[in-house]
Design an enzyme around this catalytic site. Sequence first.
Site, PDB file in Angstrom:
ATOM      1  N   LEU A 194       0.465 -28.918  23.290  1.00 43.50           N
ATOM      2  CA  LEU A 194      -0.269 -27.750  22.795  1.00 43.50           C
ATOM      3  C   LEU A 194      -0.771 -26.867  23.937  1.00 43.50           C
ATOM      4  CD1 LEU A 194      -1.538 -26.286  20.330  1.00 43.50           C
ATOM      5  CD2 LEU A 194      -3.609 -27.620  20.763  1.00 43.50           C
TER       6      LEU A 194
ATOM      7  N   HIS B 283      -1.834 -17.131  24.703  1.00 44.55           N
ATOM      8  CA  HIS B 283      -3.070 -17.915  24.561  1.00 44.55           C
ATOM      9  C   HIS B 283      -4.177 -17.188  25.337  1.00 44.55           C
ATOM     10  CE1 HIS B 283      -5.594 -21.466  24.077  1.00 44.55           C
ATOM     11  NE2 HIS B 283      -5.909 -21.348  25.353  1.00 44.55           N
TER      12      HIS B 283
ATOM     13  N   ILE C  17      -0.795 -25.539  14.404  1.00 48.19           N
ATOM     14  CA  ILE C  17      -0.211 -26.415  15.426  1.00 48.19           C
ATOM     15  C   ILE C  17       1.162 -26.823  14.915  1.00 48.19           C
ATOM     16  CG2 ILE C  17      -0.382 -28.655  16.550  1.00 48.19           C
ATOM     17  CD1 ILE C  17      -3.421 -28.326  16.486  1.00 48.19           C
TER      18      ILE C  17
HETATM   19  C1  GRF Z   1      -5.779 -13.290  20.296  1.00 42.10           C
HETATM   20  O1  GRF Z   1      -6.874 -13.650  21.093  1.00 42.10           O
HETATM   21  C2  GRF Z   1      -4.598 -14.122  20.716  1.00 42.10           C
HETATM   22  O2  GRF Z   1      -4.622 -14.444  22.088  1.00 42.10           O
HETATM   23  C3  GRF Z   1      -4.775 -15.355  19.905  1.00 42.10           C
HETATM   24  O3  GRF Z   1      -5.167 -14.876  18.634  1.00 42.10           O
HETATM   25  C4  GRF Z   1      -6.028 -13.728  18.843  1.00 42.10           C
HETATM   26  C5  GRF Z   1      -5.734 -12.674  17.829  1.00 42.10           C
HETATM   27  O4  GRF Z   1      -4.444 -12.198  18.062  1.00 42.10           O
HETATM   28  N1  GRF Z   1      -3.554 -16.109  19.875  1.00 42.10           N
HETATM   29  P1  GRF Z   1      -3.795 -11.053  17.096  1.00 42.10           P
HETATM   30  O5  GRF Z   1      -4.756  -9.864  17.112  1.00 42.10           O
HETATM   31  O6  GRF Z   1      -3.696 -11.634  15.707  1.00 42.10           O
HETATM   32  O7  GRF Z   1      -2.480 -10.738  17.735  1.00 42.10           O
END
Ligand code: GRF
Length: 193
Positions: A147, A112, A95
């Site tokens: 957020l 997200h 965050i």
């Molecule tokens: C995904 O679901 C993304 O939406 C979230 O983290 C997860 C893994 O993302 N933010 P990545 O494979 O590390 O890009």
Amino acid sequence: KNIVILISGSGSNMAAIVQAAQQQDWARTLDARVAAVVSNKADAGGLAFARQQGIATEVLDHKAFASREAFDAALSELIDQYQPALVLLAGFMRILTPGFVGHYAGRLINIHPSLLPAFTGLHTHQRAIDAGCKFAGATVHEVTAELDIGPILEQAVVPVLPDDTAKALAARVLVEEHRIYPLAVANWLKRQN
Ligand code: GRF
């Protein structure tokens, strides 16, 4: 224009963006390139991929800092070495403080795994299943101090299937994430030119 991508894990969204930049030749068509991949986790799988692609990588361990503000200050100092026109959060599980978000206002984007404004925060897929949602999805949005909220740039919808597990739904959504994130970034860059 330099793009810096922040990851914490597998970095599959970062990889999709790097591959889109290569396949669509963003260097020539958008005057843009992925200049660095930065992670708060030394063991983030995405770092190996970035290194294989010849992209600079940086690791900044948040546990080495006494406060969230101190980490974010060091993180922005590290990122600014690459003079980014755009900073992308891609599975970056931190965050960020208002100071960091304010420093990159207007050039900070996140993905997200839900159809915002529904299901901000964590465990979005299980929550959608538990709520009996018939559809789920992902959202690419500009990052503001609040957020997981901010001007929406792209969204994708997938069906929630009977007896879906969070794992199965996450995999179905991830395919769409890899489509909409590069699309959103290319369109954002086009609007800058
Ligand atoms: C995904 O679901 C993304 O939406 C979230 O983290 C997860 C893994 O993302 N933010 P990545 O494979 O590390 O890009």
